[in-house]
Design a protein around this motif. Structure first.
Motif, PDB file in Angstrom:
ATOM      1  N   ARG A  29       0.824  -1.213   0.000  1.00  0.00           N
ATOM      2  CA  ARG A  29       0.000   0.000   0.000  1.00  0.00           C
ATOM      3  C   ARG A  29       0.852   1.254   0.000  1.00  0.00           C
ATOM      4  O   ARG A  29       0.567   2.209  -0.718  1.00  0.00           O
ATOM      5  CB  ARG A  29      -0.940  -0.018   1.213  1.00  0.00           C
ATOM      6  CG  ARG A  29      -2.054  -1.001   1.014  1.00  0.00           C
ATOM      7  CD  ARG A  29      -2.977  -1.108   2.221  1.00  0.00           C
ATOM      8  NE  ARG A  29      -3.951  -2.178   1.964  1.00  0.00           N
ATOM      9  CZ  ARG A  29      -4.802  -2.651   2.862  1.00  0.00           C
ATOM     10  NH1 ARG A  29      -4.821  -2.149   4.087  1.00  0.00           N
ATOM     11  NH2 ARG A  29      -5.642  -3.617   2.540  1.00  0.00           N
ATOM     12  N   PHE A  30       1.891   1.251   0.812  1.00  0.00           N
ATOM     13  CA  PHE A  30       2.783   2.414   0.813  1.00  0.00           C
ATOM     14  C   PHE A  30       3.449   2.559  -0.550  1.00  0.00           C
ATOM     15  O   PHE A  30       3.572   3.662  -1.079  1.00  0.00           O
ATOM     16  CB  PHE A  30       3.838   2.278   1.913  1.00  0.00           C
ATOM     17  CG  PHE A  30       3.342   2.669   3.267  1.00  0.00           C
ATOM     18  CD1 PHE A  30       2.751   3.906   3.474  1.00  0.00           C
ATOM     19  CD2 PHE A  30       3.471   1.811   4.347  1.00  0.00           C
ATOM     20  CE1 PHE A  30       2.289   4.278   4.726  1.00  0.00           C
ATOM     21  CE2 PHE A  30       3.012   2.184   5.613  1.00  0.00           C
ATOM     22  CZ  PHE A  30       2.422   3.411   5.798  1.00  0.00           C
ATOM     23  N   LYS A  31       3.850   1.448  -1.112  1.00  0.00           N
ATOM     24  CA  LYS A  31       4.504   1.492  -2.415  1.00  0.00           C
ATOM     25  C   LYS A  31       3.545   2.009  -3.485  1.00  0.00           C
ATOM     26  O   LYS A  31       3.925   2.758  -4.376  1.00  0.00           O
ATOM     27  CB  LYS A  31       5.006   0.090  -2.789  1.00  0.00           C
ATOM     28  CG  LYS A  31       5.956   0.080  -3.958  1.00  0.00           C
ATOM     29  CD  LYS A  31       6.468  -1.311  -4.260  1.00  0.00           C
ATOM     30  CE  LYS A  31       7.249  -1.903  -3.106  1.00  0.00           C
ATOM     31  NZ  LYS A  31       7.902  -3.186  -3.450  1.00  0.00           N
ATOM     32  N   ALA A  32       2.290   1.597  -3.350  1.00  0.00           N
ATOM     33  CA  ALA A  32       1.290   2.030  -4.331  1.00  0.00           C
ATOM     34  C   ALA A  32       1.129   3.542  -4.321  1.00  0.00           C
ATOM     35  O   ALA A  32       0.921   4.160  -5.367  1.00  0.00           O
ATOM     36  CB  ALA A  32      -0.046   1.344  -4.049  1.00  0.00           C
ATOM     37  N   LEU A  33       1.231   4.141  -3.159  1.00  0.00           N
ATOM     38  CA  LEU A  33       1.077   5.594  -3.052  1.00  0.00           C
ATOM     39  C   LEU A  33       2.406   6.311  -3.261  1.00  0.00           C
ATOM     40  O   LEU A  33       2.444   7.539  -3.306  1.00  0.00           O
ATOM     41  CB  LEU A  33       0.494   5.955  -1.686  1.00  0.00           C
ATOM     42  CG  LEU A  33      -0.929   5.430  -1.424  1.00  0.00           C
ATOM     43  CD1 LEU A  33      -1.373   5.789  -0.017  1.00  0.00           C
ATOM     44  CD2 LEU A  33      -1.910   5.985  -2.450  1.00  0.00           C
ATOM     45  N   GLY A  34       3.476   5.560  -3.405  1.00  0.00           N
ATOM     46  CA  GLY A  34       4.800   6.144  -3.538  1.00  0.00           C
ATOM     47  C   GLY A  34       5.207   6.423  -4.963  1.00  0.00           C
ATOM     48  O   GLY A  34       6.380   6.328  -5.306  1.00  0.00           O
ATOM     49  N   ASP A  35       4.238   6.754  -5.786  1.00  0.00           N
ATOM     50  CA  ASP A  35       4.531   7.156  -7.165  1.00  0.00           C
ATOM     51  C   ASP A  35       3.683   8.383  -7.470  1.00  0.00           C
ATOM     52  O   ASP A  35       2.481   8.405  -7.158  1.00  0.00           O
ATOM     53  CB  ASP A  35       4.208   6.030  -8.139  1.00  0.00           C
ATOM     54  CG  ASP A  35       4.351   6.464  -9.587  1.00  0.00           C
ATOM     55  OD1 ASP A  35       5.475   6.502 -10.094  1.00  0.00           O
ATOM     56  OD2 ASP A  35       3.308   6.801 -10.199  1.00  0.00           O
TER      57      ASP A  35
END
Lengths: 118, 118
Positions: A29-35
């Motif tokens: 989830r964090f990675k998903a928002l990290g773009d």
DNA sequence: CGAACATATTGACAATCATCTATCTCTTGT
DNA sequence: ACAAGAGATAGATGATTGTCAATATGTTCG
């Protein structure tokens, strides 16, 4: 042989972080928002009062339709948005529970450190 | 010429997401937490009641010391942790303000979509 | 059925990134 | 001053990823 002695704070066994139910999901989830693009897509969906058509998303970005589709899949697989098909159109909406899980993790992180900060 | 008519929800101009003060910072923070090792490092630091020595972090992970140092720099540059030097040792602690900013963003995202849900 | 359209999938490519080894800087104790 | 340790930096490399063009899938209208 260690010549420089570690200070007390170093030798004292550090506290264990609390057990994390699903670390993998959290990272996803964090990675998903990290773009940058994906965060904007998410923000656009979250700003709606009703599920948003994919076509409306594609229209608002400069990247290609497959790229938007890819970002939507990443967000969906992370459990941050849901996809509903109505006819030819796909409608995307935020999953409050998925977002809240992130918020709870963060709240717990500041709470723990708050005990130390004066 | 468009042959299939878009449903009402498609044609209605979608709501604009609220202006975001510092999108770049937000992305950097989410990205910083979007790595398994880095998230664990962050969790370990957040679990402490006092700033944690870097050596204690290195001891707890299987990756090399330079890798830990790299992750700490990413977290620090994202504004999620602070570094304080005491003698030879570096002590890391959570920046509550930085973490809270993420939480507020998420809270705003669920709040907006909550009006639509049920 | 067949044409048009919305969205997803595939395959390719360049860029980013996590990790390592080697080395460097700085601080401390003798 | 010098040796040793803590942590940061540099450079290299393999893996991941964001993006696109091309294509596939599925749906609706005539």
């Amino acid at each position: 042989m260690r010549m420089i002695q570690r200070p007390a704070a170093c030798c004292a066994t550090p506290s264990e972080p609390p057990p994390l139910p699903d670390s993998e999901t959290l990272v996803a989830r964090f990675k998903a928002l990290g773009d940058a693009t994906r965060l904007e897509v998410f923000r656009l969906i979250a700003a709606q009062e009703a599920p948003l058509c994919a076509c409306d998303i594609v229209d608002r970005f400069d990247v290609s339709q497959p790229t938007i589709s890819h970002h939507l899949r990443v967000l969906r697989q992370a459990g941050l948005i849901t996809a509903t098909k109505r006819g030819v159109w796909m409608y995307y909406a935020v999953v409050p529970r998925g977002v809240a899980a992130l918020g709870q993790f963060l709240a717990g992180s500041v709470q723990e450190s708050a005990a130390a900060a004066d």
